[in-house]
Write a protein that holds these residues in place. Structure first.
Motif, PDB file in Angstrom:
ATOM      1  N   CYS A 142     -13.670  10.216   9.521  1.00  0.00           N
ATOM      2  CA  CYS A 142     -12.849   9.411  10.302  1.00  0.00           C
ATOM      3  C   CYS A 142     -11.709   9.056   9.378  1.00  0.00           C
ATOM      4  O   CYS A 142     -11.320   7.539   8.914  1.00  0.00           O
ATOM      5  N   PRO A 143     -10.765   9.929   8.970  1.00  0.00           N
ATOM      6  CA  PRO A 143      -9.479   9.497   8.291  1.00  0.00           C
ATOM      7  C   PRO A 143      -8.637   8.541   8.732  1.00  0.00           C
ATOM      8  O   PRO A 143      -7.931   8.029   8.042  1.00  0.00           O
ATOM      9  N   ASP A 144      -8.498   8.499   9.983  1.00  0.00           N
ATOM     10  CA  ASP A 144      -7.586   7.506  10.552  1.00  0.00           C
ATOM     11  C   ASP A 144      -7.900   6.224  10.393  1.00  0.00           C
ATOM     12  O   ASP A 144      -7.302   5.177  10.800  1.00  0.00           O
ATOM     13  N   ARG A 145      -9.282   5.853  10.168  1.00  0.00           N
ATOM     14  CA  ARG A 145      -9.715   4.274   9.808  1.00  0.00           C
ATOM     15  C   ARG A 145      -9.297   3.758   8.739  1.00  0.00           C
ATOM     16  O   ARG A 145      -9.647   2.832   8.200  1.00  0.00           O
ATOM     17  N   GLY A 146      -8.580   4.748   7.780  1.00  0.00           N
ATOM     18  CA  GLY A 146      -7.781   4.005   6.472  1.00  0.00           C
ATOM     19  C   GLY A 146      -8.518   4.434   5.284  1.00  0.00           C
ATOM     20  O   GLY A 146      -9.528   5.296   5.622  1.00  0.00           O
ATOM     21  N   LEU A 147      -8.181   3.958   4.329  1.00  0.00           N
ATOM     22  CA  LEU A 147      -8.765   4.207   3.275  1.00  0.00           C
ATOM     23  C   LEU A 147      -8.598   3.113   2.027  1.00  0.00           C
ATOM     24  O   LEU A 147      -8.470   2.158   2.074  1.00  0.00           O
ATOM     25  N   VAL A 148      -9.380   3.415   0.798  1.00  0.00           N
ATOM     26  CA  VAL A 148      -9.240   2.503  -0.358  1.00  0.00           C
ATOM     27  C   VAL A 148      -8.523   2.897  -1.358  1.00  0.00           C
ATOM     28  O   VAL A 148      -8.668   4.179  -1.768  1.00  0.00           O
ATOM     29  N   GLU A 149      -7.524   2.132  -1.873  1.00  0.00           N
ATOM     30  CA  GLU A 149      -6.698   2.462  -2.693  1.00  0.00           C
ATOM     31  C   GLU A 149      -6.994   1.854  -3.965  1.00  0.00           C
ATOM     32  O   GLU A 149      -7.220   0.401  -3.845  1.00  0.00           O
ATOM     33  N   LEU A 150      -6.914   2.389  -5.240  1.00  0.00           N
ATOM     34  CA  LEU A 150      -7.444   1.737  -6.304  1.00  0.00           C
ATOM     35  C   LEU A 150      -6.779   2.300  -7.499  1.00  0.00           C
ATOM     36  O   LEU A 150      -6.363   3.596  -7.497  1.00  0.00           O
ATOM     37  N   ARG A 194      -2.314  10.284  -6.881  1.00  0.00           N
ATOM     38  CA  ARG A 194      -0.954  10.072  -7.363  1.00  0.00           C
ATOM     39  C   ARG A 194      -0.835   9.551  -8.509  1.00  0.00           C
ATOM     40  O   ARG A 194      -1.847   8.947  -8.985  1.00  0.00           O
ATOM     41  N   PRO A 195       0.044   9.347  -8.977  1.00  0.00           N
ATOM     42  CA  PRO A 195       0.171   9.009 -10.619  1.00  0.00           C
ATOM     43  C   PRO A 195      -0.214   7.561 -10.485  1.00  0.00           C
ATOM     44  O   PRO A 195       0.256   6.640  -9.901  1.00  0.00           O
ATOM     45  N   GLY A 196      -1.285   7.342 -11.297  1.00  0.00           N
ATOM     46  CA  GLY A 196      -1.899   6.009 -11.449  1.00  0.00           C
ATOM     47  C   GLY A 196      -2.543   5.411 -10.216  1.00  0.00           C
ATOM     48  O   GLY A 196      -3.083   4.306 -10.370  1.00  0.00           O
ATOM     49  N   LEU A 197      -2.767   6.238  -9.459  1.00  0.00           N
ATOM     50  CA  LEU A 197      -3.751   5.639  -7.917  1.00  0.00           C
ATOM     51  C   LEU A 197      -4.421   6.740  -7.478  1.00  0.00           C
ATOM     52  O   LEU A 197      -4.282   7.765  -7.699  1.00  0.00           O
ATOM     53  N   MET A 207       0.619  -1.141  -0.120  1.00  0.00           N
ATOM     54  CA  MET A 207      -0.110   0.026  -0.153  1.00  0.00           C
ATOM     55  C   MET A 207       0.882   1.361   0.026  1.00  0.00           C
ATOM     56  O   MET A 207       2.048   1.353   0.624  1.00  0.00           O
ATOM     57  N   THR A 208       0.341   2.274  -0.845  1.00  0.00           N
ATOM     58  CA  THR A 208       1.232   3.350  -0.716  1.00  0.00           C
ATOM     59  C   THR A 208       1.065   4.436   0.367  1.00  0.00           C
ATOM     60  O   THR A 208      -0.041   4.341   0.774  1.00  0.00           O
ATOM     61  N   ASP A 209       2.201   5.185   0.828  1.00  0.00           N
ATOM     62  CA  ASP A 209       1.852   6.012   1.833  1.00  0.00           C
ATOM     63  C   ASP A 209       1.325   7.262   1.328  1.00  0.00           C
ATOM     64  O   ASP A 209       1.930   7.919   0.613  1.00  0.00           O
ATOM     65  N   TRP A 210       0.088   7.719   1.707  1.00  0.00           N
ATOM     66  CA  TRP A 210      -0.604   8.850   1.522  1.00  0.00           C
ATOM     67  C   TRP A 210      -0.525  10.061   2.446  1.00  0.00           C
ATOM     68  O   TRP A 210      -1.173  11.067   2.424  1.00  0.00           O
ATOM     69  N   SER A 211       0.232   9.668   3.377  1.00  0.00           N
ATOM     70  CA  SER A 211       0.420  10.984   4.481  1.00  0.00           C
ATOM     71  C   SER A 211       0.701  12.175   4.010  1.00  0.00           C
ATOM     72  O   SER A 211       0.563  13.189   4.740  1.00  0.00           O
ATOM     73  N   SER A 212       1.437  12.179   2.661  1.00  0.00           N
ATOM     74  CA  SER A 212       2.000  13.515   2.510  1.00  0.00           C
ATOM     75  C   SER A 212       1.119  14.060   1.180  1.00  0.00           C
ATOM     76  O   SER A 212       1.389  15.203   0.739  1.00  0.00           O
TER      77      SER A 212
END
Length: 59
Positions: free
Chosen positions: A39-47, A28-31, A1-6
């Motif tokens: 609730c941003p700390d509960r995670g995310l869906v990356e696609l 992000r490029p391609g994602l 999984m990609t680091d999305w923190s920044s």
């Protein structure tokens, strides 16, 4: 999984300002990442960006 923190997330223009359903997206490029703004700390869906594009075309 990609680091999305920044990466800056943007709130949906359809989100209400009174605590309703809120979705945020980041790119992000391609994602694409999608998360609940309440609730941003509960995670995310990356696609893959292609899946996000297909979703947007279908709604």
């Amino acid at each position: 999984m990609t680091d999305w923190s920044s990466v800056a997330f943007r709130k949906s223009s359809r989100s209400s300002t009174n605590g309703g359903e809120c979705v945020e997206v980041a790119f992000r490029p391609g994602l694409v990442a999608v998360r609940d703004s309440k609730c941003p700390d509960r995670g995310l869906v990356e696609l893959p960006a292609s899946a996000w594009t297909a979703f947007l075309k279908s709604v």
